[in-house]
Design a protein around this motif. Structure first.
Motif, PDB file in Angstrom:
ATOM      1  N   ASN A 261       0.830  -1.211   0.000  1.00  0.00           N
ATOM      2  CA  ASN A 261       0.000   0.000   0.000  1.00  0.00           C
ATOM      3  C   ASN A 261       0.863   1.259   0.000  1.00  0.00           C
ATOM      4  OD1 ASN A 261      -2.347  -1.485   0.001  1.00  0.00           O
ATOM      5  ND2 ASN A 261      -2.645  -1.376   2.222  1.00  0.00           N
ATOM      6  N   GLY A 262       2.019   1.171   0.683  1.00  0.00           N
ATOM      7  CA  GLY A 262       2.922   2.320   0.753  1.00  0.00           C
ATOM      8  C   GLY A 262       3.425   2.736  -0.631  1.00  0.00           C
ATOM      9  N   ILE A 263       3.629   1.754  -1.477  1.00  0.00           N
ATOM     10  CA  ILE A 263       4.066   2.051  -2.852  1.00  0.00           C
ATOM     11  C   ILE A 263       2.838   2.365  -3.702  1.00  0.00           C
ATOM     12  CG2 ILE A 263       5.173   1.117  -4.924  1.00  0.00           C
ATOM     13  CD1 ILE A 263       6.755  -0.765  -3.004  1.00  0.00           C
ATOM     14  N   GLY A 264       1.789   1.589  -3.475  1.00  0.00           N
ATOM     15  CA  GLY A 264       0.565   1.742  -4.281  1.00  0.00           C
ATOM     16  C   GLY A 264       0.448   0.600  -5.271  1.00  0.00           C
ATOM     17  N   ILE A 265      -0.663  -0.126  -5.198  1.00  0.00           N
ATOM     18  CA  ILE A 265      -0.840  -1.293  -6.070  1.00  0.00           C
ATOM     19  C   ILE A 265      -0.797  -0.866  -7.543  1.00  0.00           C
ATOM     20  CG2 ILE A 265      -2.280  -3.311  -6.592  1.00  0.00           C
ATOM     21  CD1 ILE A 265      -1.459  -3.293  -3.708  1.00  0.00           C
ATOM     22  N   ALA A 266      -1.361   0.288  -7.832  1.00  0.00           N
ATOM     23  CA  ALA A 266      -1.411   0.733  -9.229  1.00  0.00           C
ATOM     24  C   ALA A 266       0.012   0.954  -9.760  1.00  0.00           C
ATOM     25  CB  ALA A 266      -2.232   2.013  -9.342  1.00  0.00           C
ATOM     26  N   LYS A 267       0.882   1.516  -8.899  1.00  0.00           N
ATOM     27  CA  LYS A 267       2.268   1.751  -9.349  1.00  0.00           C
ATOM     28  C   LYS A 267       3.019   0.446  -9.498  1.00  0.00           C
ATOM     29  CE  LYS A 267       3.111   6.437  -7.819  1.00  0.00           C
ATOM     30  NZ  LYS A 267       3.731   7.257  -6.794  1.00  0.00           N
ATOM     31  N   ILE A 268       2.774  -0.478  -8.571  1.00  0.00           N
ATOM     32  CA  ILE A 268       3.417  -1.797  -8.669  1.00  0.00           C
ATOM     33  C   ILE A 268       3.007  -2.454  -9.992  1.00  0.00           C
ATOM     34  CG2 ILE A 268       3.474  -4.145  -7.702  1.00  0.00           C
ATOM     35  CD1 ILE A 268       3.090  -2.846  -4.904  1.00  0.00           C
ATOM     36  N   ALA A 269       1.703  -2.420 -10.258  1.00  0.00           N
ATOM     37  CA  ALA A 269       1.179  -3.049 -11.480  1.00  0.00           C
ATOM     38  C   ALA A 269       1.770  -2.400 -12.726  1.00  0.00           C
ATOM     39  CB  ALA A 269      -0.353  -2.964 -11.493  1.00  0.00           C
ATOM     40  N   ALA A 270       1.859  -1.072 -12.706  1.00  0.00           N
ATOM     41  CA  ALA A 270       2.368  -0.357 -13.882  1.00  0.00           C
ATOM     42  C   ALA A 270       3.843  -0.692 -14.117  1.00  0.00           C
ATOM     43  CB  ALA A 270       2.182   1.147 -13.702  1.00  0.00           C
ATOM     44  N   HIS A 271       4.614  -0.721 -13.029  1.00  0.00           N
ATOM     45  CA  HIS A 271       6.039  -1.043 -13.142  1.00  0.00           C
ATOM     46  C   HIS A 271       6.223  -2.460 -13.700  1.00  0.00           C
ATOM     47  CE1 HIS A 271      10.270  -1.454 -12.186  1.00  0.00           C
ATOM     48  NE2 HIS A 271      10.001  -2.503 -11.434  1.00  0.00           N
ATOM     49  N   GLU A 272       5.484  -3.408 -13.137  1.00  0.00           N
ATOM     50  CA  GLU A 272       5.631  -4.797 -13.573  1.00  0.00           C
ATOM     51  C   GLU A 272       5.145  -4.988 -15.007  1.00  0.00           C
ATOM     52  OE1 GLU A 272       5.143  -6.868  -9.168  1.00  0.00           O
ATOM     53  OE2 GLU A 272       3.449  -6.854 -10.555  1.00  0.00           O
ATOM     54  N   HIS A 273       4.101  -4.251 -15.350  1.00  0.00           N
ATOM     55  CA  HIS A 273       3.593  -4.363 -16.717  1.00  0.00           C
ATOM     56  C   HIS A 273       4.640  -3.852 -17.713  1.00  0.00           C
ATOM     57  CE1 HIS A 273       0.467  -5.133 -19.591  1.00  0.00           C
ATOM     58  NE2 HIS A 273       0.711  -3.972 -20.164  1.00  0.00           N
ATOM     59  N   GLY A 274       5.307  -2.765 -17.327  1.00  0.00           N
ATOM     60  CA  GLY A 274       6.375  -2.223 -18.173  1.00  0.00           C
ATOM     61  C   GLY A 274       7.493  -3.243 -18.359  1.00  0.00           C
ATOM     62  N   LEU A 275       7.866  -3.905 -17.268  1.00  0.00           N
ATOM     63  CA  LEU A 275       8.917  -4.927 -17.327  1.00  0.00           C
ATOM     64  C   LEU A 275       8.494  -6.086 -18.218  1.00  0.00           C
ATOM     65  CD1 LEU A 275      10.127  -5.306 -13.629  1.00  0.00           C
ATOM     66  CD2 LEU A 275      11.459  -4.439 -15.552  1.00  0.00           C
ATOM     67  N   LEU A 276       7.237  -6.516 -18.052  1.00  0.00           N
ATOM     68  CA  LEU A 276       6.742  -7.652 -18.827  1.00  0.00           C
ATOM     69  C   LEU A 276       6.739  -7.318 -20.319  1.00  0.00           C
ATOM     70  CD1 LEU A 276       5.512 -10.488 -18.895  1.00  0.00           C
ATOM     71  CD2 LEU A 276       3.261  -9.444 -18.591  1.00  0.00           C
ATOM     72  N   GLU A 277       6.308  -6.096 -20.642  1.00  0.00           N
ATOM     73  CA  GLU A 277       6.294  -5.691 -22.057  1.00  0.00           C
ATOM     74  C   GLU A 277       7.704  -5.655 -22.624  1.00  0.00           C
ATOM     75  OE1 GLU A 277       4.091  -2.036 -22.469  1.00  0.00           O
ATOM     76  OE2 GLU A 277       2.332  -3.210 -23.119  1.00  0.00           O
ATOM     77  N   TYR A 278       8.615  -5.105 -21.815  1.00  0.00           N
ATOM     78  CA  TYR A 278      10.014  -5.016 -22.259  1.00  0.00           C
ATOM     79  C   TYR A 278      10.606  -6.415 -22.439  1.00  0.00           C
ATOM     80  CZ  TYR A 278      14.943  -3.664 -22.245  1.00  0.00           C
ATOM     81  OH  TYR A 278      16.261  -3.493 -22.566  1.00  0.00           O
ATOM     82  N   ALA A 279      10.341  -7.289 -21.461  1.00  0.00           N
ATOM     83  CA  ALA A 279      10.879  -8.654 -21.519  1.00  0.00           C
ATOM     84  C   ALA A 279      10.287  -9.420 -22.705  1.00  0.00           C
ATOM     85  CB  ALA A 279      10.596  -9.392 -20.213  1.00  0.00           C
ATOM     86  N   THR A 280       9.009  -9.220 -22.947  1.00  0.00           N
ATOM     87  CA  THR A 280       8.346  -9.887 -24.066  1.00  0.00           C
ATOM     88  C   THR A 280       9.043  -9.496 -25.369  1.00  0.00           C
ATOM     89  OG1 THR A 280       6.262  -9.834 -22.857  1.00  0.00           O
ATOM     90  CG2 THR A 280       6.120 -10.196 -25.227  1.00  0.00           C
TER      91      THR A 280
END
Lengths: 148, 421
Positions: free
Chosen positions: B309-328
């Motif tokens: 919650n301190g980071i924010g679920i939306a930010k976590i999701a956005a960061h991971e989504h960016g990584l997944l897109e890059y990795a893909t």
């Protein structure tokens, strides 16, 4: 990356790409299936036994480079051997890949290339899967052998 | 050089308000060296690493709060009980359940699913009935239902997926019928990363009067979960995959359903009175929490949720989504790589195979470069069969992963190709 080369020696890579005795011999009278549920490796070992001797041997299946090369080289090393001789080779091979003893390295001949496996404990099962399957086929067990 | 300049430009550019380098400082284990290389931990779908605040919460619990809950009248027991119930409220808010009494602590997702199968399932599933799952389920959302079906003479039905690893929604709907008594489905597939269209699936099931059990193990760490918005009946997840300790998990259950269900295990804490003739069960959620629970684990889970919650679920999701897109993009571009699981909606997971090289060999060679990935069938053998492969390599991302680590993975895969050239 020295250790990696110890594991993936040229001979091993070569056998994994072009496995020997990759077939079911026409005179097969013993066979067993081996399975490693951890990684999905699955092999069938076929034997044509002539009394107590392995007249012909083959294998088929799918697995990693270590398991496939091990199966391939195993078929070469035990062909023409008696059951007791084959079991002795497995015993020495097992000691080698588990790192318990390197004293039989010379006797093992070409199979000594698998000595690097002892540095990778999780891969011991890959190297021994075909051998366990051979053992089951020699014993005439019908059930599937599993490494787990 | 300033501290900020030490961070690769593209890491900062990816998300201006998200400082991955600072987040990495929160995870002591990320300082580990593996075979002389910095650890690149990409096995988060198996279990995530833990931030210092979670580790501290476990220590704090044992140093200053340890006592058995709901029992003693002494100071420590009251403190431990209060902290335990505070954590339940934190979990309630995390999944937006209507009431804290709908939150049952379990050992993990697996136990939560078994709980539903063995209580709700045993009451409502009978001979000739059907339990509907999907072809992308983890073994823990298959086997509990198989056991139930075997016991009851019921049938397990499986909704198929397409070559991208997406559920065929029309087929799913067709499989719902008067015999269907339970639907059990993953929110996010652990082997493929697919995010299922849960809201639609749940609406379809409810139109047939069928409750839906959601395996949320791979969703809770990565996307915001709102059980009321989803309108699901049960939602199971594990603490250890979302920065919390091992051995603690959660079952959300709709109040009316939990109320009507028989208990799962018998023991202390789940009763209000016991005589040899009759036992009266405790009220929710304690009816489902027999025995002394994992109180330290609950404290750790609370700290993990507070960390997220301190980071924010939306930010976590956005960061991971960016990584997944890059990795893909970068892994998918390597010659011989075939991605397994190319759904339009995905979270965190990049599963792939490499021509002629078994995933186990890839895993060993990557490990020699400090890169931790999962290789194997990921406890989803039917998924492997669907794609006619024995296993895959799975890289899965968490909040502390960086693009530089994706680059390391791509270099590692190229190294594999060299070894096997």
């Amino acid at each position: 990356m020295a250790e990696l080369r110890d594991l993936y020696q040229e001979v091993i890579l070569e056998h994994s790409k072009a496995p020997r005795n990759y077939r079911e011999p026409a005179g097969t009278n013993h066979k067993a299936e081996g399975y490693n549920p951890l990684c999905g490796d699955r092999f069938t070992v076929y034997l044509e036994m002539d009394g107590d001797s392995i007249r012909d041997i083959g294998f088929q299946g799918a697995g990693c480079a270590i398991s496939k090369a091990s199966a391939s080289m195993m078929t070469q090393s035990v062909k023409g051997k008696t059951r007791a001789e084959a079991e002795k080779i497995f015993e020495q091979f097992h000691e080698l890949v588990t790192g318990h003893s390197h004293e039989h390295e010379a006797e093992l001949g070409k199979l000594a290339v698998f000595s690097g496996v002892s540095e990778f404990p999780v891969r011991v099962k890959c190297a021994t899967l075909a051998w366990h399957t051979l053992e089951a086929a020699l014993e005439g067990k019908q059930e599937k052998v599993s490494t787990e | 050089m300033t501290a900020a300049a030490a961070v690769p430009i593209r890491e900062r550019a990816a998300n201006k308000t998200f400082d991955v380098e600072r987040i990495r400082q929160d995870f002591p284990i990320l300082r580990t060296k593996v075979h002389g290389h910095p650890l690149v931990y990409l096995d988060n779908a198996a279990t995530s690493q833990k931030p210092q605040t979670v580790i501290d919460a476990l220590v704090r619990y044992y140093e200053g709060e340890n006592a058995n809950i709901h029992r003693g009248v002494h100071y420590l027991s009251e403190l431990a009980t209060a902290e335990f119930e505070k954590a339940r409220e934190t979990v309630r808010a995390f999944v937006n359940a209507a009431r804290a009494s709908e939150i049952v602590f379990t050992r993990g997702t697996t136990e939560a699913i078994n709980l539903v199968a063995q209580t709700y399932g045993r009451v409502h599933v009978g001979a000739g009935d059907e339990v509907l799952i999907t072809a992308m389920e983890h073994h823990s959302n298959i086997v509990p239902w198989q056991l139930l079906c075997e016991e009851k003479g019921a049938k397990l039905r499986v909704a198929p997926i397409n070559d991208a690893g997406e559920l065929l929604l029309e087929e799913f709907e067709k499989l719902l019928g008067p015999r269907t008594k339970v639907v059990a489905v993953a929110h996010v597939s652990n082997a493929l990363g697919t995010i299922n269209p849960l809201k639609q699936m749940i609406a379809m099931a409810h139109a047939h009067g069928v409750p839906v059990v959601v395996d949320g193990a791979q969703a809770a760490p990565h996307i915001a979960v709102d059980v009321q918005e989803l309108d699901c009946d049960f939602y199971a997840f594990s603490g250890h995959k979302m920065y919390g300790p091992t051995g603690i998990g959660v079952l959300y259950g709709r109040h009316a359903l939990l109320e009507a269900m028989p208990p799962y295990q018998g023991g202390g804490d789940m009763i209000s009175s016991v005589t040899f003739e009759k036992t009266t069960y405790n009220k929710l959620p304690h009816k489902f929490e027999a025995g002394t629970p994992d109180m330290a684990g609950v404290a750790g889970l609370k700290a993990a949720i507070e960390y997220m919650n301190g980071i924010g679920i939306a930010k976590i999701a956005a960061h991971e989504h960016g990584l997944l897109e890059y990795a893909t993009e970068v892994v998918g571009a390597i010659e011989g790589v075939r991605l397994i699981g190319t759904a339009r909606e995905k979270a965190s997971v990049l599963s792939f195979v490499l021509d002629e090289v078994h995933p186990h060999d890839i895993g060993t060679i990557l490990d020699q470069q400090g890169i931790a990935v999962r290789t194997g069938h990921h406890c989803a053998q039917p998924v492997m069969e669907r794609f006619s492969i024995p296993a895959t390599v799975r890289a899965s991302f968490a909040v502390y992963n960086m693009r530089a680590e994706v680059d390391a993975l791509a270099r590692g895969i190229r190294k594999v190709r060299e070894v096997f050239a």
